[in-house]
Every structure is written in C-alpha cells, then in structure tokens.
Design a protein around this motif. Structure first.
Motif, PDB file in Angstrom:
ATOM      1  N   ASP A  48       4.935  -7.616  -9.275  1.00 40.36           N
ATOM      2  CA  ASP A  48       5.008  -8.458  -8.306  1.00 40.36           C
ATOM      3  C   ASP A  48       6.273  -8.727  -7.794  1.00 40.36           C
ATOM      4  OD1 ASP A  48       2.150  -8.194  -8.088  1.00 40.36           O
ATOM      5  OD2 ASP A  48       1.918  -9.882  -9.268  1.00 40.36           O
ATOM      6  N   ALA A  49       7.102  -9.345  -8.822  1.00 43.63           N
ATOM      7  CA  ALA A  49       8.406  -9.906  -8.064  1.00 43.63           C
ATOM      8  C   ALA A  49       9.195  -8.472  -7.656  1.00 43.63           C
ATOM      9  CB  ALA A  49       9.250 -10.682  -9.350  1.00 43.63           C
ATOM     10  N   THR A  50       9.370  -7.408  -8.409  1.00 43.92           N
ATOM     11  CA  THR A  50       9.939  -6.194  -7.833  1.00 43.92           C
ATOM     12  C   THR A  50       9.587  -5.909  -6.450  1.00 43.92           C
ATOM     13  OG1 THR A  50      10.399  -5.607 -10.267  1.00 43.92           O
ATOM     14  CG2 THR A  50      10.600  -3.831  -8.464  1.00 43.92           C
ATOM     15  N   THR A  51       8.170  -6.079  -6.196  1.00 41.32           N
ATOM     16  CA  THR A  51       7.432  -5.695  -5.054  1.00 41.32           C
ATOM     17  C   THR A  51       7.982  -6.321  -3.836  1.00 41.32           C
ATOM     18  OG1 THR A  51       5.636  -4.608  -6.157  1.00 41.32           O
ATOM     19  CG2 THR A  51       5.356  -5.093  -3.689  1.00 41.32           C
ATOM     20  N   ILE A  52       8.172  -7.840  -4.334  1.00 42.48           N
ATOM     21  CA  ILE A  52       8.589  -8.620  -3.204  1.00 42.48           C
ATOM     22  C   ILE A  52      10.182  -8.572  -2.988  1.00 42.48           C
ATOM     23  CG2 ILE A  52       9.162 -11.333  -2.915  1.00 42.48           C
ATOM     24  CD1 ILE A  52       6.999 -11.886  -4.737  1.00 42.48           C
ATOM     25  N   GLU A  53      11.088  -8.095  -3.855  1.00 40.97           N
ATOM     26  CA  GLU A  53      12.368  -7.496  -3.764  1.00 40.97           C
ATOM     27  C   GLU A  53      12.390  -6.409  -2.723  1.00 40.97           C
ATOM     28  OE1 GLU A  53      16.316  -6.590  -6.344  1.00 40.97           O
ATOM     29  OE2 GLU A  53      14.288  -6.822  -7.299  1.00 40.97           O
ATOM     30  N   LYS A  54      11.585  -5.461  -3.129  1.00 38.61           N
ATOM     31  CA  LYS A  54      11.536  -4.362  -2.064  1.00 38.61           C
ATOM     32  C   LYS A  54      11.163  -4.624  -0.885  1.00 38.61           C
ATOM     33  CE  LYS A  54      10.774   0.176  -1.213  1.00 38.61           C
ATOM     34  NZ  LYS A  54      11.591   1.388  -1.462  1.00 38.61           N
ATOM     35  N   ALA A  55      10.149  -5.526  -0.523  1.00 36.84           N
ATOM     36  CA  ALA A  55       9.626  -5.780   0.728  1.00 36.84           C
ATOM     37  C   ALA A  55      10.749  -6.724   1.511  1.00 36.84           C
ATOM     38  CB  ALA A  55       8.510  -6.864   0.441  1.00 36.84           C
ATOM     39  N   ILE A  56      11.585  -7.449   0.777  1.00 39.69           N
ATOM     40  CA  ILE A  56      12.678  -8.094   1.736  1.00 39.69           C
ATOM     41  C   ILE A  56      13.759  -7.058   1.933  1.00 39.69           C
ATOM     42  CG2 ILE A  56      14.542  -9.806   1.257  1.00 39.69           C
ATOM     43  CD1 ILE A  56      12.393 -11.445  -0.449  1.00 39.69           C
ATOM     44  N   THR A  57      13.936  -6.304   0.966  1.00 42.85           N
ATOM     45  CA  THR A  57      14.880  -5.058   1.278  1.00 42.85           C
ATOM     46  C   THR A  57      14.573  -4.237   2.468  1.00 42.85           C
ATOM     47  OG1 THR A  57      15.499  -5.034  -1.040  1.00 42.85           O
ATOM     48  CG2 THR A  57      16.189  -3.142   0.576  1.00 42.85           C
ATOM     49  N   GLU A  58      13.199  -3.766   2.795  1.00 36.82           N
ATOM     50  CA  GLU A  58      12.838  -3.087   3.699  1.00 36.82           C
ATOM     51  C   GLU A  58      12.664  -3.929   4.833  1.00 36.82           C
ATOM     52  OE1 GLU A  58      12.442  -0.212   3.776  1.00 36.82           O
ATOM     53  OE2 GLU A  58      12.781   0.295   1.524  1.00 36.82           O
ATOM     54  N   MET A  59      12.206  -5.297   4.807  1.00 40.19           N
ATOM     55  CA  MET A  59      12.256  -6.282   6.033  1.00 40.19           C
ATOM     56  C   MET A  59      13.621  -6.095   6.649  1.00 40.19           C
ATOM     57  SD  MET A  59       9.664  -9.002   4.356  1.00 40.19           S
ATOM     58  CE  MET A  59      10.616 -10.263   5.470  1.00 40.19           C
ATOM     59  N   ASN A  60      14.748  -6.383   5.956  1.00 44.94           N
ATOM     60  CA  ASN A  60      16.138  -6.412   6.464  1.00 44.94           C
ATOM     61  C   ASN A  60      16.523  -5.237   7.251  1.00 44.94           C
ATOM     62  OD1 ASN A  60      16.771  -9.182   5.769  1.00 44.94           O
ATOM     63  ND2 ASN A  60      17.105  -8.681   3.584  1.00 44.94           N
ATOM     64  N   ALA A  61      16.281  -4.160   6.476  1.00 43.52           N
ATOM     65  CA  ALA A  61      16.365  -2.918   7.148  1.00 43.52           C
ATOM     66  C   ALA A  61      15.618  -2.488   8.611  1.00 43.52           C
ATOM     67  CB  ALA A  61      16.091  -1.733   6.026  1.00 43.52           C
ATOM     68  N   LEU A  62      14.507  -3.207   8.689  1.00 46.54           N
ATOM     69  CA  LEU A  62      13.908  -3.064   9.796  1.00 46.54           C
ATOM     70  C   LEU A  62      13.876  -4.135  10.779  1.00 46.54           C
ATOM     71  CD1 LEU A  62      10.444  -1.853   8.088  1.00 46.54           C
ATOM     72  CD2 LEU A  62      11.828  -0.492   9.566  1.00 46.54           C
TER      73      LEU A  62
END
Length: 151
Positions: A48-62
């Motif tokens: 779950d924490a890894t998914t949160i990290e991925k989400a934040i990375t993608e949010m910053n890119a978008l």
C-alpha cells in the motif's frame, strides 16, 4: 394495488443500492479463529505504501498538464492514494491494534509504533510530499520486529 407497490419500490431500491455499494471490510474478522498471518498483513501494508509513493510520483508528473485526460488521470491517482492510505489505517486499527497488540512486555512501545503507522498514513493521505511516504515506510518497517515476515 399499484399505489402499494410504488410505496415499497423506492425503499426497497434504496436498501438494495446501499447493500450493493457498502464498503467491504478488508481487515480480518474479530473472531478468535487463530488464522492469522501477521507478516503477510505487514507486507500488504508495504505494498500500500509503495502504491502511495507511485501515486505521488504520477501526480507530480501530471500536475503541470492541462488537458482533460491528464486531469482525469491525476484525479484517479489522488483517489488511489487516498484509498491505499485509508486501507492502511483500517488494517492498523481493526486488525493490529484491536487484535494483535496485547498488554504485556513493551506494550507502550508497541502501541506507539503501531499508532505511528496510522499517523503516517494519515499524513500521506493529506500530502503529496515524498517525506510523508518515507515516514510511512519507516513506521511500517518498525513493525517487522514484531511479526514474522515470509519470503
């Protein structure tokens, strides 16, 4: 006869809709069945924490993109991040704190460390800062001292 059916139709539809859209509890039941795999639960928290990290990375890119598709995807990542943070909070409260952390040796320390995961998940849910993800990973990592982790 038609009026009587109509009186019951809307309440029945409302009940059906509420049953079909009710949230599913993913934490283990609170029956002492003895079927526990605490290490697997901790591993799931890490995912779950890894998914949160991925989400934040993608949010910053978008974040800087203005097209509708990018905005749509950005919102989906936000919802996904919040969903995984909520899952961590639920598992910590309903499974670990309610069932696995028991009075005894180092009870206060265990309570603090388990509660720290809840607080870190809450901050990760509210934030788009990678420091919040690091704090969450660190807090979950401390739990591995208490639970056997399977390979």
């Amino acid at each position: 006869m038609t009026i009587v059916r109509r009186r019951w139709l809307m309440p029945m539809m409302a009940v059906l809709l509420s049953v079909l859209t009710a949230p599913v509890a993913l934490a283990h039941c609170q029956v002492p069945c003895g079927i526990f795999d605490d290490g697997a639960r901790v591993k799931a928290l890490m995912e779950d924490a890894t998914t949160i990290e991925k989400a934040i990375t993608e949010m910053n890119a978008l974040a800087s993109k203005r097209d509708v598709q990018s905005q749509n995807q950005f919102n989906r990542w936000v919802m996904n991040k919040e969903s995984h943070a909520s899952h961590i909070i639920t598992v910590m409260a309903e499974y670990f704190l309610a069932q696995r952390v028991k009075p005894g040796e180092d009870y206060d320390k265990k309570l603090r460390e388990h509660h720290a995961v809840i607080l870190a998940a809450m901050k990760a849910k509210q934030s788009s800062d990678m420091a919040a993800v690091k704090a969450l990973n660190d807090a979950i990592g401390k739990l591995t001292a208490y639970y056997h982790m399977h390979e």
